[in-house]
Write an enzyme that holds these catalytic residues in place. Structure first.
Site: not given
Ligand code: 5GP
Ligand code: ZN
Length: 113
Positions: A29-30, A86, A95, A99, A101
């Site tokens: 994760d970024i 999520n 996103v 996915h 985590h």
């Molecule tokens: P969500 O909030 O949808 O469950 O998780 C999305 C995750 O994607 C977040 O933890 C966010 O930091 C990660 N993320 C968003 N954009 C990027 C990216 O361009 N590269 C990587 N490696 N992670 C990303």
């Protein structure tokens, strides 16, 4: 398609890969929220858990089949880790590509939120 994770899968956006095969990709994760924070995505665009069907669920079961070896590779299999999905606005999904985590590297709290 304007999907960050599809672009990562296609290689249009770089990522730090942990594991990859025909059906899924795992990458760091970024913005990590734990010492180890990896995201696992199916290699088809499924928007959220609400969109899992009998037709695409093999991608999801495959991810879960891969998780033990990914956790082992990350050095977390024995100590443990947390798996999170999520879903949607109230679930905190940012996103819209399904996915999971994988979080670990320290003892996490017992609560979920
Ligand atoms: P969500 O909030 O949808 O469950 O998780 C999305 C995750 O994607 C977040 O933890 C966010 O930091 C990660 N993320 C968003 N954009 C990027 C990216 O361009 N590269 C990587 N490696 N992670 C990303
Ligand atoms: Zn996508």
């Amino acid at each position: 398609m304007d999907c960050i994770f599809c672009k990562i899968i296609n290689g249009d956006i770089p990522s730090n890969k942990v594991y990859e095969d025909e059906f899924c990709l795992a990458f760091y994760d970024i913005a990590p929220q734990a010492p180890v924070h990896v995201i696992v995505v199916p290699k088809i665009h499924i928007p959220s858990a609400n969109d899992i069907t009998a037709e695409n669920s093999k991608y999801i079961s495959h991810i879960f089949e891969c998780i033990p070896s990914i956790a082992e590779e990350l050095g977390m299999a024995q100590a443990g880790y947390r798996l999170i999905n999520n879903c949607g606005r109230d679930g905190g999904q940012t996103v819209e590509h399904l996915h999971f985590h994988i979080l670990g590297g320290r003892t996490l709290g017992e609560g979920l939120i």
